[in-house]
Design an enzyme around this catalytic site. Structure first.
Site, PDB file in Angstrom:
ATOM      1  N   ARG A  36       0.836  -1.226  -0.035  1.00  0.00           N
ATOM      2  CA  ARG A  36      -0.032  -0.072  -0.045  1.00  0.00           C
ATOM      3  C   ARG A  36       1.009   1.373  -0.131  1.00  0.00           C
ATOM      4  NH1 ARG A  36      -5.241  -2.020   3.769  1.00  0.00           N
ATOM      5  NH2 ARG A  36      -6.403  -2.270   1.852  1.00  0.00           N
ATOM      6  N   LYS A 193     -22.113 -16.225  -0.550  1.00  0.00           N
ATOM      7  CA  LYS A 193     -23.480 -16.066  -0.298  1.00  0.00           C
ATOM      8  C   LYS A 193     -24.303 -15.002  -1.116  1.00  0.00           C
ATOM      9  CE  LYS A 193     -23.603 -17.372   4.755  1.00  0.00           C
ATOM     10  NZ  LYS A 193     -23.718 -16.910   5.987  1.00  0.00           N
ATOM     11  N   GLY A 350     -11.391  -9.205  -1.606  1.00  0.00           N
ATOM     12  CA  GLY A 350     -10.515  -9.833  -0.885  1.00  0.00           C
ATOM     13  C   GLY A 350     -10.116 -11.188  -1.364  1.00  0.00           C
ATOM     14  N   GLY A 373     -13.967  -3.084   0.128  1.00  0.00           N
ATOM     15  CA  GLY A 373     -15.237  -2.461   0.504  1.00  0.00           C
ATOM     16  C   GLY A 373     -15.710  -1.394  -0.864  1.00  0.00           C
TER      17      GLY A 373
HETATM   18  P1  ADP Z   1     -14.763 -11.854  -2.289  1.00  0.00           P
HETATM   19  O1  ADP Z   1     -13.927 -11.714  -0.896  1.00  0.00           O
HETATM   20  O2  ADP Z   1     -13.676 -11.824  -3.434  1.00  0.00           O
HETATM   21  O3  ADP Z   1     -15.898 -10.629  -2.306  1.00  0.00           O
HETATM   22  P2  ADP Z   1     -16.538 -13.715  -1.284  1.00  0.00           P
HETATM   23  O4  ADP Z   1     -16.009 -13.433   0.414  1.00  0.00           O
HETATM   24  O5  ADP Z   1     -17.938 -13.238  -1.658  1.00  0.00           O
HETATM   25  O6  ADP Z   1     -15.424 -13.148  -2.246  1.00  0.00           O
HETATM   26  O7  ADP Z   1     -16.275 -15.539  -1.421  1.00  0.00           O
HETATM   27  C1  ADP Z   1     -15.147 -16.012  -1.017  1.00  0.00           C
HETATM   28  C2  ADP Z   1     -15.659 -17.560  -0.426  1.00  0.00           C
HETATM   29  O8  ADP Z   1     -16.698 -18.190  -0.991  1.00  0.00           O
HETATM   30  C3  ADP Z   1     -14.322 -18.238  -0.276  1.00  0.00           C
HETATM   31  O9  ADP Z   1     -13.997 -18.504   0.838  1.00  0.00           O
HETATM   32  C4  ADP Z   1     -14.913 -19.839  -0.880  1.00  0.00           C
HETATM   33  O10 ADP Z   1     -14.550 -20.498  -0.318  1.00  0.00           O
HETATM   34  C5  ADP Z   1     -16.562 -19.400  -1.048  1.00  0.00           C
HETATM   35  N1  ADP Z   1     -16.986 -20.442  -1.752  1.00  0.00           N
HETATM   36  C6  ADP Z   1     -17.058 -20.362  -3.065  1.00  0.00           C
HETATM   37  N2  ADP Z   1     -17.812 -21.519  -3.649  1.00  0.00           N
HETATM   38  C7  ADP Z   1     -18.508 -22.086  -2.533  1.00  0.00           C
HETATM   39  C8  ADP Z   1     -19.083 -23.311  -2.404  1.00  0.00           C
HETATM   40  N3  ADP Z   1     -19.523 -23.918  -3.580  1.00  0.00           N
HETATM   41  N4  ADP Z   1     -19.608 -23.741  -1.316  1.00  0.00           N
HETATM   42  C9  ADP Z   1     -18.873 -23.061  -0.034  1.00  0.00           C
HETATM   43  N5  ADP Z   1     -18.055 -21.917  -0.212  1.00  0.00           N
HETATM   44  C10 ADP Z   1     -17.854 -21.601  -1.450  1.00  0.00           C
END
Ligand code: ADP
Ligand code: MG
Length: 392
Positions: A36, A193, A350, A373
């Site tokens: 950073r 989710k 992230g 964020g």
């Molecule tokens: P970002 O941080 O890039 O915005 P998210 O936090 O929304 O991404 O999602 C990342 C998480 O989603 C990871 O920890 C990954 O293991 C989980 N994930 C992806 N596909 C599945 C799945 N089919 N079942 C359970 N967890 C999942």
């Protein structure tokens, strides 16, 4: 551009207050990753070489308006000087005196802004106090632009304001990806989710031509279509919401791509026994942990015909092998097309950045946002206060 850049400012003999994000990880008093700080070098160098005096202001952690000694920026002043290659003076509360005492090439680093409750409160009085230190305000902290704080919002109205180089780079990449993109535009949204990405999905279906839904959130959509997803991570209570998003997409002419086949396993563990099944044939005692090869081929084909890609969220449980396969393959395809000049690709989030790094694909993407964020709120179509304030 509706916002000014450093090129529009006369910086000679001016004191320039620069909002940066140097919220670097530390362990036992040592900075463990200076990325950073490295990223603000172009802005600092430009101002210094143009004859200006840089005054850096930043937050560290979440002290919530209290003085928390461990979160003092004094601890990182040495690293800041080393990485920037300019002498750095750290200033406690007496900012005005510190500014007066600056000599030669010295840069001033103000104490953690969030020690003052006025920062988070976007307090006009605190912004005025900061503004009184300088002639020009530069915001180089896109990652803090989703918060209306004194150093990101209020102050921009008190001094001639512009974007720093890093902010400029990020805004251009994001505008090219969604505001004035080359079409067709495709988005890949994955992750755990639906509930954390509702607004994002709602905004994207009205802006992109193809929306790939993957990861855990695809399960919610599959279930909403009446498919059995067994023990998969799934938000059954969001079935109606998922159907609404699909209907909105149809109205907007956005094609939603859900996996036709999936990889299922009985346990959430590295190397767990697994098999590829059709998306509607997940055994009752199994869970979907990745997209299947046919799904990957469909994503690759969509990438081939797209000009622009926005990506947030992995396609599977990428942290545990072999459930990183779909994410790796899609990332490699997007990286190759980007490298060949056929695709403009922007990714952020992230876990997404971690997944793309793990896949060895990040380097060939057109732009990787590290803003977290702020990147997500921008994908949601929100006006970021720190960016809006720069527009006047
Ligand atoms: P970002 O941080 O890039 O915005 P998210 O936090 O929304 O991404 O999602 C990342 C998480 O989603 C990871 O920890 C990954 O293991 C989980 N994930 C992806 N596909 C599945 C799945 N089919 N079942 C359970 N967890 C999942
Ligand atoms: Mg995450």
């Amino acid at each position: 551009m509706a916002w000014k850049t450093l090129d529009d400012m006369d910086l000679n003999k001016k004191r320039v207050l620069v909002r940066v994000d140097i919220n670097v990880p530390m362990e036992n008093g040592v900075v463990t990753d200076a990325t950073r700080i490295e990223r603000i070098v172009p802005t600092v160098d430009h101002i210094q070489h143009a004859g200006g005096t840089v005054i850096l202001m930043a937050h560290y952690g979440r002290p919530k308006g209290n003085v928390v000694p461990e979160m003092s920026l004094e601890h990182i002043a040495g690293t800041v000087a080393e990485v920037l290659g300019w002498p750095v003076v750290w200033a406690n509360a007496d900012y005005r005196d510190a500014v007066k005492e600056l000599e030669g090439d010295e840069i001033l680093l103000l104490e953690n802004l969030r020690f003052n409750p006025g920062e988070d409160a976007n307090d006009p009085a605190f912004a005025k106090r900061l503004a009184s230190l300088a002639d020009i305000y530069v915001n180089d902290a896109f990652s803090a632009a989703h918060r209306a704080h004194a150093s990101t919002e209020a102050i921009a109205h008190l001094l001639p304001a512009c974007a720093g180089r890093l902010m400029e780079e990020e805004l251009r990449a994001l505008e090219n990806a969604l505001e004035t993109p080359k079409r067709p535009v495709m988005a890949v949204v994955g992750g755990a989710k639906v509930s954390t990405k509702l607004e994002l999905l709602g905004n994207l279906v009205s802006k992109v031509d193809t929306l790939v839904i993957g990861g855990g959130m695809a399960n919610t959509f599959l279930a909403a279509q009446g498919k059995d997803v067994g023990k998969s991570l799934c938000e059954h209570d969001l079935a109606d919401t998922a159907r609404e998003i699909m209907a909105k997409a149809e109205t907007a002419g956005c094609k939603i791509l859900l996996p036709a086949d999936v990889v299922v396993a009985r346990e959430f563990a590295a190397g767990a026994d697994n098999e590829v099944v059709r998306a509607d044939a997940c055994p009752a005692d199994a869970m979907i942990l990745d997209a299947g090869p046919e799904a990957v081929a469909a994503i690759a084909a969509a990438l081939e015909t797209s000009q622009t890609l926005v990506w947030n969220g992995p396609l599977g449980a990428f942290e545990i092998e072999p459930f990183d396969a779909a994410t790796n393959a899609a990332a490699a395809k997007a990286a190759a097309l980007s490298k060949a000049g056929k695709l403009t690709s922007v990714a952020g989030g992230g876990d997404t950045v971690a997944a793309l790094n793990k896949a060895g694909a990040a380097e060939d993407f057109s732009y990787i946002s590290t803003a977290g964020g702020a990147f997500l709120e921008w994908l949601e179509g929100k006006d970021l206060p720190g960016v809006a304030a720069l527009k006047g």
